[in-house]
Motif scaffolding. Structure first.
Motif, PDB file in Angstrom:
ATOM      1  N   LYS A 179      66.850  63.176 -12.635  1.00  0.00           N
ATOM      2  CA  LYS A 179      67.112  64.491 -13.238  1.00  0.00           C
ATOM      3  C   LYS A 179      67.543  64.347 -14.686  1.00  0.00           C
ATOM      4  CE  LYS A 179      68.324  67.472  -9.391  1.00  0.00           C
ATOM      5  NZ  LYS A 179      69.422  67.921  -8.561  1.00  0.00           N
ATOM      6  N   GLU A 180      68.464  63.411 -14.919  1.00  0.00           N
ATOM      7  CA  GLU A 180      68.952  63.186 -16.283  1.00  0.00           C
ATOM      8  C   GLU A 180      67.803  62.861 -17.227  1.00  0.00           C
ATOM      9  OE1 GLU A 180      71.901  63.717 -17.813  1.00  0.00           O
ATOM     10  OE2 GLU A 180      72.144  64.708 -15.878  1.00  0.00           O
ATOM     11  N   LYS A 183      65.534  65.867 -17.753  1.00  0.00           N
ATOM     12  CA  LYS A 183      66.228  66.836 -18.615  1.00  0.00           C
ATOM     13  C   LYS A 183      66.202  66.380 -20.076  1.00  0.00           C
ATOM     14  CE  LYS A 183      70.343  67.631 -17.288  1.00  0.00           C
ATOM     15  NZ  LYS A 183      71.558  67.944 -16.524  1.00  0.00           N
ATOM     16  N   GLN A 184      66.436  65.085 -20.259  1.00  0.00           N
ATOM     17  CA  GLN A 184      66.428  64.544 -21.626  1.00  0.00           C
ATOM     18  C   GLN A 184      65.089  64.823 -22.287  1.00  0.00           C
ATOM     19  OE1 GLN A 184      68.273  60.641 -20.638  1.00  0.00           O
ATOM     20  NE2 GLN A 184      67.849  60.261 -22.787  1.00  0.00           N
ATOM     21  N   GLY A 187      64.306  69.256 -20.892  1.00  0.00           N
ATOM     22  CA  GLY A 187      65.332  70.298 -20.771  1.00  0.00           C
ATOM     23  C   GLY A 187      65.094  71.287 -19.653  1.00  0.00           C
ATOM     24  N   LYS A 188      64.375  70.873 -18.610  1.00  0.00           N
ATOM     25  CA  LYS A 188      64.175  71.766 -17.466  1.00  0.00           C
ATOM     26  C   LYS A 188      64.672  71.059 -16.228  1.00  0.00           C
ATOM     27  CE  LYS A 188      59.914  74.096 -18.816  1.00  0.00           C
ATOM     28  NZ  LYS A 188      58.478  74.052 -18.568  1.00  0.00           N
ATOM     29  N   GLU A 189      65.674  71.623 -15.582  1.00  0.00           N
ATOM     30  CA  GLU A 189      66.234  70.921 -14.422  1.00  0.00           C
ATOM     31  C   GLU A 189      65.499  71.265 -13.129  1.00  0.00           C
ATOM     32  OE1 GLU A 189      70.399  71.223 -14.079  1.00  0.00           O
ATOM     33  OE2 GLU A 189      70.533  69.447 -12.808  1.00  0.00           O
ATOM     34  N   GLU A 190      64.856  72.456 -13.135  1.00  0.00           N
ATOM     35  CA  GLU A 190      64.316  72.915 -11.845  1.00  0.00           C
ATOM     36  C   GLU A 190      63.088  72.149 -11.381  1.00  0.00           C
ATOM     37  OE1 GLU A 190      62.529  75.456 -15.097  1.00  0.00           O
ATOM     38  OE2 GLU A 190      64.488  74.638 -14.593  1.00  0.00           O
TER      39      GLU A 190
END
Length: 192
Positions: A179-180, A183-184, A187-190
């Motif tokens: 996830k990290e 996201k990096q 920028g979308k966690e879903e």
């Protein structure tokens, strides 16, 4: 395990043990994807992979009389494949790393120079698989068994010889690392 699966496994194993070559071919066909996934997640060299997959089935044939139906046949075969790959890695002096320390896991990630090119929708799965491939070996194996092979915590524990609680925490940690990273990049966690 369903009664049907147990009966099928029992019938197949009995036929192989009676020397039925077709039954052994069927056993290989039913489990070659599983073995390829286990070996492929841990061993990068293609020629080595093929040889190791063949070795696993030779070992399965050799040890089949010891299979006691305490688990699914696929779990038992995955165990042989996992141990075989880990032993090969140790012999090659490929680092296993202490997976309790996240900073080691982070060191496995190679930054992509242009991540945006990877991130069209159809590439997202490939991108996540690339990230999974960058994880330390046991994380990779556990994620593969859980998500790709749909094994339970108990089954994964049997394959990797780790307590169920450790399997859960490795899965949790591996997902967080992924996830990290995602996201990096976007920028979308879903996405996970």
């Amino acid at each position: 395990m369903s009664h049907q699966a147990m009966t099928d496994d029992y019938a197949l194993v009995s036929q192989v043990l009676e020397g039925d070559v077709q039954a052994f071919r069927l056993l290989i066909r039913q489990h070659e994807r599983l073995v390829a996934h286990m070996i492929g997640r841990l061993v990068k060299n293609n020629e080595e992979r093929e040889e190791l997959c063949q070795d696993v089935f030779l070992k399965v044939h050799e040890k089949l009389s010891e299979f006691s139906f305490q688990s699914r046949l696929s779990t038992w075969i995955a165990t042989i494949a996992y141990r075989h790959a880990i032993n090969w890695m140790r012999k090659q002096k490929i680092p296993m790393y202490d997976l309790m320390h996240e900073e080691h896991a982070g060191a496995f990630f190679v930054e992509s120079e242009n991540p945006e090119t990877l991130l069209s929708d159809q590439d997202m799965n490939a991108f996540v698989l690339t990230l999974v491939d960058a994880l330390p070996p046991q994380y990779k194996a556990i994620l593969t068994l859980y998500h790709v092979e749909a094994m339970s915590y108990a089954e994964i524990g049997q394959v990797t010889n780790l307590p169920e609680g450790t399997v859960k925490s490795y899965l949790f940690r591996a997902r967080n690392l992924l996830k990290e990273k995602v996201k990096q990049y976007i920028g979308k966690e879903e996405l996970l």
